[in-house]
Design an enzyme around this catalytic site. Structure first.
Site, PDB file in Angstrom:
ATOM      1  N   HIS A   1     -25.334 -25.333 -15.448  1.00 19.54           N
ATOM      2  CA  HIS A   1     -25.483 -24.087 -16.208  1.00 19.54           C
ATOM      3  C   HIS A   1     -25.922 -22.978 -15.253  1.00 19.54           C
ATOM      4  O   HIS A   1     -26.691 -23.221 -14.319  1.00 19.54           O
ATOM      5  CB  HIS A   1     -26.536 -24.248 -17.310  1.00 19.54           C
ATOM      6  CG  HIS A   1     -26.438 -23.203 -18.374  1.00 19.54           C
ATOM      7  ND1 HIS A   1     -26.999 -21.966 -18.253  1.00 19.54           N
ATOM      8  CD2 HIS A   1     -25.798 -23.222 -19.561  1.00 19.54           C
ATOM      9  CE1 HIS A   1     -26.734 -21.260 -19.333  1.00 19.54           C
ATOM     10  NE2 HIS A   1     -26.008 -21.981 -20.147  1.00 19.54           N
TER      11      HIS A   1
ATOM     12  N   ASP B   1     -22.674 -28.209 -24.356  1.00 22.37           N
ATOM     13  CA  ASP B   1     -21.345 -28.764 -24.672  1.00 22.37           C
ATOM     14  C   ASP B   1     -21.232 -30.267 -24.463  1.00 22.37           C
ATOM     15  O   ASP B   1     -20.193 -30.854 -24.786  1.00 22.37           O
ATOM     16  CB  ASP B   1     -20.295 -28.049 -23.799  1.00 22.37           C
ATOM     17  CG  ASP B   1     -20.155 -26.587 -24.200  1.00 22.37           C
ATOM     18  OD1 ASP B   1     -20.291 -25.711 -23.333  1.00 22.37           O
ATOM     19  OD2 ASP B   1     -19.963 -26.337 -25.407  1.00 22.37           O
TER      20      ASP B   1
END
Ligand code: SDX
Length: 431
Positions: free
Chosen positions: A308, A365
Site C-alpha cells: 500500500h 483487497d
C-alpha cells in the site's frame, strides 16, 4: 498554520516557506508560492510526498494503521454503524439525527429507478462487457437524463438531489449489468426494501424465484461498504477531485473515478487477488513458488492484495475483513479452500524478509473477494462492489471541493526533457 518555517537555499539565496499542521498533527511545507518566489517547481513521482488539498473528511495514519471518518475510527463505524449512516457522515460531516437519516434513506428508496431509456444502453453492450466499463458509462450518461443537475455551480438543494440520485442508482445500474452479463431479465428496485436488501434482491431474484434476504449477507455487505466508503486522496478520489475541479458535473467526475478504480493496482486488485489465488490453487498450491515470483524483480508478477502507498503497517480494513470472512463462511456453512490458501499466503509472506523490509502487508483487497464469492457475486463484479462502497467518499470529496470558495482547477506542472531547437523538415527531405 504553524510558527515553524521551512528554509530552502537555491542558487545561493535562502527562501522561507510556511508550514501547515493538520488537526491530527500532519505537517506540510506550503509550496503554493515556490515558483513565484524561486522559479523552481517540485517533482514527486506518483505524488507520494505531495498533498493535493486540505480535507476534513478522512484521516489516515499509515505507520500506525489508523483510519478515521470525520474523526470516528473505522473500527467503531464497522461495528456500530450502517453504510447509509456512514455515507451521510462522510458527505454532510456529522452523524444524522433520526429525521435526517429517515429523509436520506427515503430519498435513496424513492430515486432507485433508472430511466427506461437507459435499458437501451444495456441492450447495446455485449454480455461479456466488464461491469466496471458499463457502470462508468451509465453513470456518465445520467447527466443526459438530469440536465437540471448538470449545472457548473449547483445549489445546495441540487447537490443534495444529485447525491441521492447517484448513491441510489449505482445499485440499480450495477445489478442490471450483472443480470445483463447472465442473460437474465432485470429485477427492478422495490420501495419496501432498504438499501442493501434492495441491491441483493435486484442481483439475485428472478421471475422464477425470489431471493431470500439473508441477514448474515446484509451484515457482511454493510461492513464491506463501510470499510470501502472513503480513503482520503487515493487514485480514484484524486481523479474525482481533479475532474470536478474544472467544474465538470458530479456524474462526469464519478464516471472518471470509476475508471481509475478499475485498474488492478487500485480497486481492480480485489478481482486480481481472486485470479491469483485461483491460479495458485490450480497449479497445486505451491505458495513459495509464487512468493518467489513476487520477490523476483525480473518477474512482473506481484502479490495482489499486498502492499500500500500509505499503510506501511497493517491496513486496519484488512484485519476486519479477514475476521468477517471467517464469520460469514462459518455462518453460511461454507468452506472455501481459497480462504485457507489466502491465510497461508499471508502467513508465509509476513515472515519473509522481502515483505518485511518493504513493509508489504495485506490491504483492503486481499480478503474481500472471499466474502463476495461466498455471497454468490462473480469476480468481475468485485471492483463494482468496491465502487458502490466508495461512492459516498467520492461524493464527499467532490462536495467539499466545490464548496471551497478558494478551490482552483487542478493543473500540475512538469519538467520538460524532450528535444530542443528543432525545425520543420518537408516530408520529401525526411529520412
Ligand atoms: C487500493 O491509495 C489507497 O488508499 C488505495 C486503496 C483505497 O482504499 O482507495 O487502499 C485501495 O488500491 C489498495 C491497493 C490494491 N492494489 C494491490 O493490491 C496491487 C498490488 N500492490 C502493489 O502494486 C503496490 O503495493 C501498490 C500499487 C498498492 C502501491 O504501490 P507503490 O506505493 O507505488 O509502491 P511501489 O510499487 O513503488 O513498491 C515499492 C516496492 C517495489 O520494490 P522496489 O522497486 O523498491 O525494489 O515494493 C514492491 C515493489 O516492487 N512491491 C511489491 C508489491 N507491492 C510493492 N512486490 C511484490 N508484490 C507486491 N504486491
Amino acid at each position: 498554520m504553524s510558527d515553524n518555517i521551512a528554509k530552502i537555499i537555491l542558487d545561493g539565496k535562502t527562501y522561507e516557506l510556511p508550514v501547515v499542521v493538520g488537526t491530527m498533527g500532519e505537517k506540510a511545507v506550503d509550496i503554493s508560492k515556490l515558483r513565484d518566489m524561486t522559479g523552481y517547481i517540485t517533482l514527486d513521482n506518483g505524488f507520494a510526498n505531495t498533498g493535493a488539498c486540505k480535507s476534513a473528511i478522512t484521516f489516515l495514519d499509515g505507520e500506525n494503521g489508523i483510519l478515521n471518518y470525520r474523526g470516528i475510527t473505522i473500527e467503531e463505524l464497522a461495528e456500530e454503524s450502517t453504510f447509509i449512516e456512514t455515507a451521510f457522515l462522510l458527505i454532510y460531516g456529522h452523524l444524522p439525527n433520526e429525521q435526517e437519516l429517515n429523509r436520506f434513506s427515503d430519498g435513496l428508496t424513492r430515486f432507485s429507478m433508472i430511466h427506461e431509456d437507459l435499458k437501451g444502453f444495456f441492450n447495446g453492450y455485449p454480455s461479456s462487457g466488464h461491469p466496471m466499463g458499463i457502470l462508468s458509462a451509465m453513470i456518465g450518461s445520467l447527466a443526459a437524463y438530469y440536465p437540471e443537475l448538470v449545472k457548473p455551480d449547483p445549489s445546495r438543494e441540487e447537490v443534495d438531489s444529485i447525491v441521492v440520485e447517484l448513491i441510489s442508482k449505482v445499485r440499480t445500474i450495477s445489478a442490471f449489468s450483472y443480470k445483463k452479463s447472465r442473460g437474465e431479465p432485470y429485477v427492478y428496485p422495490r420501495h419496501d426494501l432498504k438499501y442493501i436488501p434492495n441491491f441483493l434482491n435486484m442481483m439475485f431474484s428472478s421471475p422464477a424465484k425470489e431471493y431470500e434476504i439473508n441477514e448474515i449477507v446484509v451484515d457482511a455487505l454493510q461492513t464491506l461498504f463501510i470499510l470501502h466508503a472513503d480513503h482520503e486522496q487515493n487514485c480514484s478520489t484524486s481523479t474525482v477531485r481533479l475532474v470536478g475541479s474544472s467544474k465538470a458535473n458530479l456524474f462526469a467526475s464519478i464516471s472518471a473515478g470509476i475508471n481509475a478504480l478499475w485498474g488492478p493496482l487500485h480497486g481492480g486488485a480485489n478481482q486480481s487477488v481472486f485470479t491469483m489465488l485461483t491460479q495458485i490453487q490450480k497449479e497445486g498450491g505451491d505458495i513459495h513458488k509464487f512468493i518467489n515470483k513476487a520477490k523476483d524483480s525480473n518477474d512482473p508478477f506481484r502479490l495482489m492484495g499486498f502492499g500500500h502507498r500509505v499503510y506501511k503497517n497493517f491496513d486496519p480494513r484488512a484485519k476486519i475483513i479477514k475476521r468477517k470472512a471467517d464469520a460469514v463462511l462459518n455462518d453460511l456453512g461454507i468452506h472455501d479452500p481459497l480462504l485457507d490458501l489466502a491465510k497461508r499466503l499471508e502467513e508465509v509472506a509476513l515472515k519473509d524478509s522481502y515483505f518485511i523490509e518493504k513493509k508489504l502487508y495485506p490491504n483492503v483487497d486481499f480478503y474481500s473477494g472471499i466474502i463476495y464469492k461466498a455471497i454468490g457475486i462473480p469476480e468481475d463484479m468485485y471492483p463494482v462492489m468496491f465502487a458502490i462502497g466508495r461512492l459516498p467518499g467520492w461524493v464527499a470529496h467532490w462536495k467539499e471541493m466545490i464548496e471551497n470558495p478558494k478551490n482552483k482547477i487542478g493543473r500540475p506542472r512538469q519538467i520538460y526533457t524532450g528535444e530542443v531547437n528543432q525545425h520543420y523538415i518537408p516530408i520529401e527531405k525526411r529520412s
